[in-house]
Design a protein around this motif. Structure first.
Motif, PDB file in Angstrom:
ATOM      1  N   ILE A 178       0.833  -1.208   0.000  1.00 26.30           N
ATOM      2  CA  ILE A 178       0.000   0.000   0.000  1.00 26.30           C
ATOM      3  C   ILE A 178       0.859   1.246   0.000  1.00 26.30           C
ATOM      4  O   ILE A 178       0.577   2.226  -0.708  1.00 26.30           O
ATOM      5  CB  ILE A 178      -0.951  -0.022   1.223  1.00 26.30           C
ATOM      6  CG1 ILE A 178      -1.944  -1.179   1.098  1.00 26.30           C
ATOM      7  CG2 ILE A 178      -1.674   1.313   1.361  1.00 26.30           C
ATOM      8  CD1 ILE A 178      -2.797  -1.385   2.328  1.00 26.30           C
ATOM      9  N   GLU A 179       1.940   1.211   0.766  1.00 29.87           N
ATOM     10  CA  GLU A 179       2.841   2.362   0.811  1.00 29.87           C
ATOM     11  C   GLU A 179       3.477   2.619  -0.557  1.00 29.87           C
ATOM     12  O   GLU A 179       3.558   3.765  -1.011  1.00 29.87           O
ATOM     13  CB  GLU A 179       3.937   2.120   1.851  1.00 29.87           C
ATOM     14  CG  GLU A 179       4.923   3.274   1.976  1.00 29.87           C
ATOM     15  CD  GLU A 179       6.032   2.965   2.966  1.00 29.87           C
ATOM     16  OE1 GLU A 179       7.019   3.728   2.994  1.00 29.87           O
ATOM     17  OE2 GLU A 179       5.916   1.964   3.703  1.00 29.87           O
ATOM     18  N   GLU A 180       3.909   1.562  -1.227  1.00 30.90           N
ATOM     19  CA  GLU A 180       4.519   1.727  -2.544  1.00 30.90           C
ATOM     20  C   GLU A 180       3.498   2.247  -3.556  1.00 30.90           C
ATOM     21  O   GLU A 180       3.813   3.106  -4.390  1.00 30.90           O
ATOM     22  CB  GLU A 180       5.098   0.397  -3.037  1.00 30.90           C
ATOM     23  CG  GLU A 180       5.768   0.522  -4.393  1.00 30.90           C
ATOM     24  CD  GLU A 180       6.485  -0.750  -4.802  1.00 30.90           C
ATOM     25  OE1 GLU A 180       6.964  -0.797  -5.952  1.00 30.90           O
ATOM     26  OE2 GLU A 180       6.567  -1.685  -3.981  1.00 30.90           O
ATOM     27  N   PHE A 181       2.271   1.730  -3.468  1.00 26.44           N
ATOM     28  CA  PHE A 181       1.227   2.188  -4.384  1.00 26.44           C
ATOM     29  C   PHE A 181       0.961   3.674  -4.192  1.00 26.44           C
ATOM     30  O   PHE A 181       0.879   4.439  -5.162  1.00 26.44           O
ATOM     31  CB  PHE A 181      -0.053   1.380  -4.165  1.00 26.44           C
ATOM     32  CG  PHE A 181      -1.209   1.855  -4.992  1.00 26.44           C
ATOM     33  CD1 PHE A 181      -1.331   1.469  -6.315  1.00 26.44           C
ATOM     34  CD2 PHE A 181      -2.176   2.694  -4.454  1.00 26.44           C
ATOM     35  CE1 PHE A 181      -2.395   1.918  -7.084  1.00 26.44           C
ATOM     36  CE2 PHE A 181      -3.239   3.144  -5.205  1.00 26.44           C
ATOM     37  CZ  PHE A 181      -3.350   2.746  -6.546  1.00 26.44           C
ATOM     38  N   LEU A 182       0.816   4.101  -2.946  1.00 27.53           N
ATOM     39  CA  LEU A 182       0.541   5.516  -2.679  1.00 27.53           C
ATOM     40  C   LEU A 182       1.714   6.394  -3.093  1.00 27.53           C
ATOM     41  O   LEU A 182       1.525   7.490  -3.633  1.00 27.53           O
ATOM     42  CB  LEU A 182       0.230   5.715  -1.194  1.00 27.53           C
ATOM     43  CG  LEU A 182      -1.088   5.096  -0.697  1.00 27.53           C
ATOM     44  CD1 LEU A 182      -1.220   5.274   0.812  1.00 27.53           C
ATOM     45  CD2 LEU A 182      -2.277   5.717  -1.415  1.00 27.53           C
ATOM     46  N   ARG A 183       2.942   5.913  -2.854  1.00 26.82           N
ATOM     47  CA  ARG A 183       4.108   6.692  -3.232  1.00 26.82           C
ATOM     48  C   ARG A 183       4.179   6.872  -4.744  1.00 26.82           C
ATOM     49  O   ARG A 183       4.447   7.968  -5.247  1.00 26.82           O
ATOM     50  CB  ARG A 183       5.381   6.009  -2.728  1.00 26.82           C
ATOM     51  CG  ARG A 183       6.646   6.801  -3.054  1.00 26.82           C
ATOM     52  CD  ARG A 183       7.855   6.232  -2.352  1.00 26.82           C
ATOM     53  NE  ARG A 183       8.122   4.857  -2.725  1.00 26.82           N
ATOM     54  CZ  ARG A 183       7.984   3.820  -1.922  1.00 26.82           C
ATOM     55  NH1 ARG A 183       7.587   4.002  -0.666  1.00 26.82           N
ATOM     56  NH2 ARG A 183       8.244   2.591  -2.343  1.00 26.82           N
ATOM     57  N   ALA A 184       3.897   5.794  -5.478  1.00 26.33           N
ATOM     58  CA  ALA A 184       3.940   5.883  -6.938  1.00 26.33           C
ATOM     59  C   ALA A 184       2.831   6.778  -7.467  1.00 26.33           C
ATOM     60  O   ALA A 184       3.065   7.624  -8.340  1.00 26.33           O
ATOM     61  CB  ALA A 184       3.823   4.490  -7.553  1.00 26.33           C
ATOM     62  N   ALA A 185       1.617   6.613  -6.931  1.00 26.72           N
ATOM     63  CA  ALA A 185       0.482   7.383  -7.441  1.00 26.72           C
ATOM     64  C   ALA A 185       0.611   8.860  -7.089  1.00 26.72           C
ATOM     65  O   ALA A 185       0.536   9.739  -7.965  1.00 26.72           O
ATOM     66  CB  ALA A 185      -0.817   6.813  -6.882  1.00 26.72           C
ATOM     67  N   VAL A 186       0.812   9.142  -5.805  1.00 29.13           N
ATOM     68  CA  VAL A 186       0.913  10.542  -5.371  1.00 29.13           C
ATOM     69  C   VAL A 186       2.142  11.194  -5.992  1.00 29.13           C
ATOM     70  O   VAL A 186       2.091  12.341  -6.465  1.00 29.13           O
ATOM     71  CB  VAL A 186       0.956  10.622  -3.835  1.00 29.13           C
ATOM     72  CG1 VAL A 186       1.175  12.060  -3.390  1.00 29.13           C
ATOM     73  CG2 VAL A 186      -0.348  10.081  -3.248  1.00 29.13           C
ATOM     74  N   GLY A 187       3.251  10.453  -6.025  1.00 29.32           N
ATOM     75  CA  GLY A 187       4.466  11.006  -6.605  1.00 29.32           C
ATOM     76  C   GLY A 187       4.317  11.318  -8.082  1.00 29.32           C
ATOM     77  O   GLY A 187       4.771  12.364  -8.565  1.00 29.32           O
ATOM     78  N   GLY A 188       3.666  10.416  -8.833  1.00 29.58           N
ATOM     79  CA  GLY A 188       3.460  10.657 -10.253  1.00 29.58           C
ATOM     80  C   GLY A 188       2.612  11.883 -10.508  1.00 29.58           C
ATOM     81  O   GLY A 188       2.914  12.700 -11.390  1.00 29.58           O
ATOM     82  N   VAL A 189       1.534  12.037  -9.735  1.00 32.47           N
ATOM     83  CA  VAL A 189       0.676  13.211  -9.888  1.00 32.47           C
ATOM     84  C   VAL A 189       1.440  14.484  -9.531  1.00 32.47           C
ATOM     85  O   VAL A 189       1.346  15.501 -10.235  1.00 32.47           O
ATOM     86  CB  VAL A 189      -0.590  13.061  -9.019  1.00 32.47           C
ATOM     87  CG1 VAL A 189      -1.387  14.361  -9.010  1.00 32.47           C
ATOM     88  CG2 VAL A 189      -1.459  11.915  -9.532  1.00 32.47           C
ATOM     89  N   LEU A 190       2.214  14.438  -8.447  1.00 34.10           N
ATOM     90  CA  LEU A 190       2.974  15.624  -8.033  1.00 34.10           C
ATOM     91  C   LEU A 190       4.015  16.024  -9.083  1.00 34.10           C
ATOM     92  O   LEU A 190       4.189  17.210  -9.376  1.00 34.10           O
ATOM     93  CB  LEU A 190       3.655  15.370  -6.689  1.00 34.10           C
ATOM     94  CG  LEU A 190       2.731  15.338  -5.464  1.00 34.10           C
ATOM     95  CD1 LEU A 190       3.519  14.992  -4.210  1.00 34.10           C
ATOM     96  CD2 LEU A 190       2.008  16.676  -5.294  1.00 34.10           C
ATOM     97  N   VAL A 191       4.703  15.034  -9.640  1.00 34.03           N
ATOM     98  CA  VAL A 191       5.678  15.343 -10.689  1.00 34.03           C
ATOM     99  C   VAL A 191       4.984  16.011 -11.874  1.00 34.03           C
ATOM    100  O   VAL A 191       5.467  17.002 -12.434  1.00 34.03           O
ATOM    101  CB  VAL A 191       6.427  14.075 -11.138  1.00 34.03           C
ATOM    102  CG1 VAL A 191       7.253  14.340 -12.400  1.00 34.03           C
ATOM    103  CG2 VAL A 191       7.328  13.564 -10.030  1.00 34.03           C
ATOM    104  N   GLY A 192       3.824  15.473 -12.254  1.00 35.60           N
ATOM    105  CA  GLY A 192       3.074  16.076 -13.347  1.00 35.60           C
ATOM    106  C   GLY A 192       2.649  17.500 -13.041  1.00 35.60           C
ATOM    107  O   GLY A 192       2.754  18.397 -13.890  1.00 35.60           O
ATOM    108  N   LEU A 193       2.178  17.719 -11.818  1.00 36.63           N
ATOM    109  CA  LEU A 193       1.750  19.067 -11.424  1.00 36.63           C
ATOM    110  C   LEU A 193       2.912  20.048 -11.396  1.00 36.63           C
ATOM    111  O   LEU A 193       2.763  21.226 -11.753  1.00 36.63           O
ATOM    112  CB  LEU A 193       1.074  19.016 -10.048  1.00 36.63           C
ATOM    113  CG  LEU A 193      -0.269  18.277  -9.973  1.00 36.63           C
ATOM    114  CD1 LEU A 193      -0.737  18.178  -8.532  1.00 36.63           C
ATOM    115  CD2 LEU A 193      -1.321  18.975 -10.831  1.00 36.63           C
TER     116      LEU A 193
END
Length: 531
Positions: A178-193
């Motif tokens: 779950i931690e890896e999933f959240l890190r990948a998802a939130v991180g990907g969105v943040l990088v895009g933003l």
């Protein structure tokens, strides 16, 4: 490096995709079928689908193109169903398919079965967009399918990494997953933003269309690479940047937009054609690794996994469509009642594609310690048969299913009326602005030129209304068709004169190219004005 196999792949797939436009069969299906046949032709090179090429070099530009052509407003309006499918369904399908494979295939460990589930869970963005455009799905369903396929690769890739860690004994836990999933998802969105605003700022500041288009081609790779370097989801970073840039594309110079449209159509055509041909060409190497299994057993496993993939989609989609309405009054008040037809089509339109195969090929051959990965060749085979099954069975039957569902067609007249009203409002605003500018002595024009500007506005305002008129009783052409034909005839006559003058050495080739470019721009303007 031998470039001939690559040239054969690109040229052959482009030719098949071009031929598909003259048939009722969607291009992805014909490309896969031809790839299957050609893979057994003597002398054809061995084409192995390399994950290190497909994921970082092919997937980002395809996602970027689909993202820029998506509607931010429509995606935002459909975020709930898109989220339920791109995240919830992928996780559900991973466990449903994994558990079924664990029960059906003797000796397949559950972690390895979950790897298979994660591999076949995501639907394909390219296949979904191609089929949706071809069969004319209602706009809401098209938005849901495209939004899901843009976002679900991130969920599937992250889920795959967690399952793979468990399969190779890397000590993955539920909390860690779950931690890896959240890190990948939130991180990907943040990088895009973080990237989208400076990239858009740079696009609006560059003054040369050539430089702007070079930047456009680099954007998906930059977004993907930066996110992956930070151990975030490169897929989500590309999608976020693409949707934002597509939403703000009107702020970019017109020459850039015209060039970008042509460049990205060509890039997408070549890549889409090649990846679907590659899917079919994978059959021989996959079958070579399947020698340890009897043909009947392998066929049964393939049918079982395919059926579970299809049924799991229905099992998830119907509750995801109707249950939120039962539980939340606000949803019932804000949204129209869905019919049973929409979830049927959404369920049946879930085709798999090259991303699933690329992820499957990235499964390591051995685990730490040197032992072979449990039944890796079977996982590759079941992924391949699932991809082929969904593309062929669902792809070929989707159009008849939609016709059987009898969805209301698009109201062309209402759309034209809306376009005409929008054009009328814009033309009035432009005319007011023109009068303000002409009133300034610094903008003084001779009356013929000022009248020409007014005539352009008048023509643009009337063009859409004329589209509602009757066709020419003699030729059957609409007013737009006649206008376009006459404009082209006039320009063609001018073009012939210019070429004749060049041949007589009255003008040189450099001047000819400049004159022809002016004619090309006028012809394009006339075409768009009447379109």
């Amino acid at each position: 490096m031998d470039v001939m196999p690559l040239l054969l792949l690109v040229a052959g797939s482009a030719a098949v995709a071009g031929a598909a436009r003259r048939t009722p069969v969607p291009a992805p299906l014909l490309l896969v079928a031809v790839g299957l046949v050609v893979s057994y032709v003597p002398g054809i090179p061995d084409y192995t689908l390399e994950p290190d090429v497909v994921l970082p070099l092919v997937l980002p530009p395809l996602l970027y193109k689909e993202g820029t052509e998506s509607s931010y407003l429509d995606l935002r309006a459909q975020m709930r169903p898109v989220g339920l499918l791109s995240v919830g369904y992928v996780l559900f399908a991973t466990f449903a398919v994994g558990w079924a494979a664990y029960l059906v295939v003797p000796g397949l460990p559950l972690p390895a079965a979950l790897v298979l589930g994660a591999v076949v869970a995501p639907t394909d963005a390219v296949a979904a967009a191609a089929i949706a455009r071809r069969v004319g799905l209602p706009s809401r369903i098209t938005t849901i399918l495209q939004g899901e396929s843009l976002l679900n690769d991130a969920t599937a890739i992250t889920t795959y990494k967690v399952a793979l860690a468990a399969a190779v004994g890397a000590g993955s836990t539920w909390a860690g997953g779950i931690e890896e999933f959240l890190r990948a998802a939130v991180g990907g969105v943040l990088v895009g933003l973080v990237l989208m605003v400076p990239i858009h700022w740079l696009r609006t500041r560059l003054t040369e269309a050539l430089l702007q288009n070079t930047l456009s081609l680099l954007i998906p790779f930059v977004a993907y690479g930066v996110a992956e370097q930070l151990h975030a989801s490169g897929v989500l970073a590309v999608v976020v940047v693409a949707v934002y840039l597509g939403h703000r594309a009107w702020e970019v110079d017109f020459a850039t937009r015209l060039q970008e449209e042509a460049v990205w159509k060509m890039v997408a055509f070549v890549l889409e054609s090649a990846v679907f041909a590659l899917i079919g060409l994978q059959l021989p190497p996959i079958l070579k690794g399947l020698t340890a299994y009897h043909g009947a057993d392998a066929a049964w496993y393939a049918v079982a996994v395919f059926l579970v993939v299809v049924l799991a989609r229905f099992v998830w989609t119907f509750p995801a469509t109707f249950l939120p309405r039962v539980l939340f009054r606000r949803i019932r008040e804000r949204e129209e009642d869905p019919t049973w037809r929409a979830p049927v089509v959404v369920s049946w339109a879930a085709m798999r594609g090259v991303v699933s195969l690329a992820i499957a090929f990235s499964v390591p051959e051995t685990v730490p310690g040197g032992a072979p990965f449990p039944q890796r060749n079977l996982i590759l085979f079941l992924t391949f048969t699932t991809v082929i099954g969904t593309l062929v069975v669902q792809g070929l039957t989707l159009a008849p299913l939609i016709r059987l569902m009898k969805f209301p067609g698009r109201d062309r007249q209402a759309e034209t009326l809306a376009e005409a009203n929008a054009q009328a409002q814009a033309s009035l605003a432009a005319e007011r602005r023109l009068e303000e500018l002409l009133a300034d002595e610094r903008n003084a024009l001779p009356p013929p030129l000022a009248d020409r500007l007014h005539d352009v506005l008048e023509r643009r305002r009337n063009a859409v209304w004329e589209r509602l008129g009757q066709a020419n009783p003699i030729t059957g052409e609409s007013v737009d068709d006649t206008y376009r034909r006459l404009s082209r005839a006039m320009i063609s006559a001018e073009r012939e004169v210019f070429v004749r003058l060049r041949d007589r050495r009255y003008i040189d080739d450099e001047m000819l190219r400049a004159l022809l470019r002016h004619l090309d721009l006028e012809e394009a303007a006339a075409y768009r004005e009447a379109a």
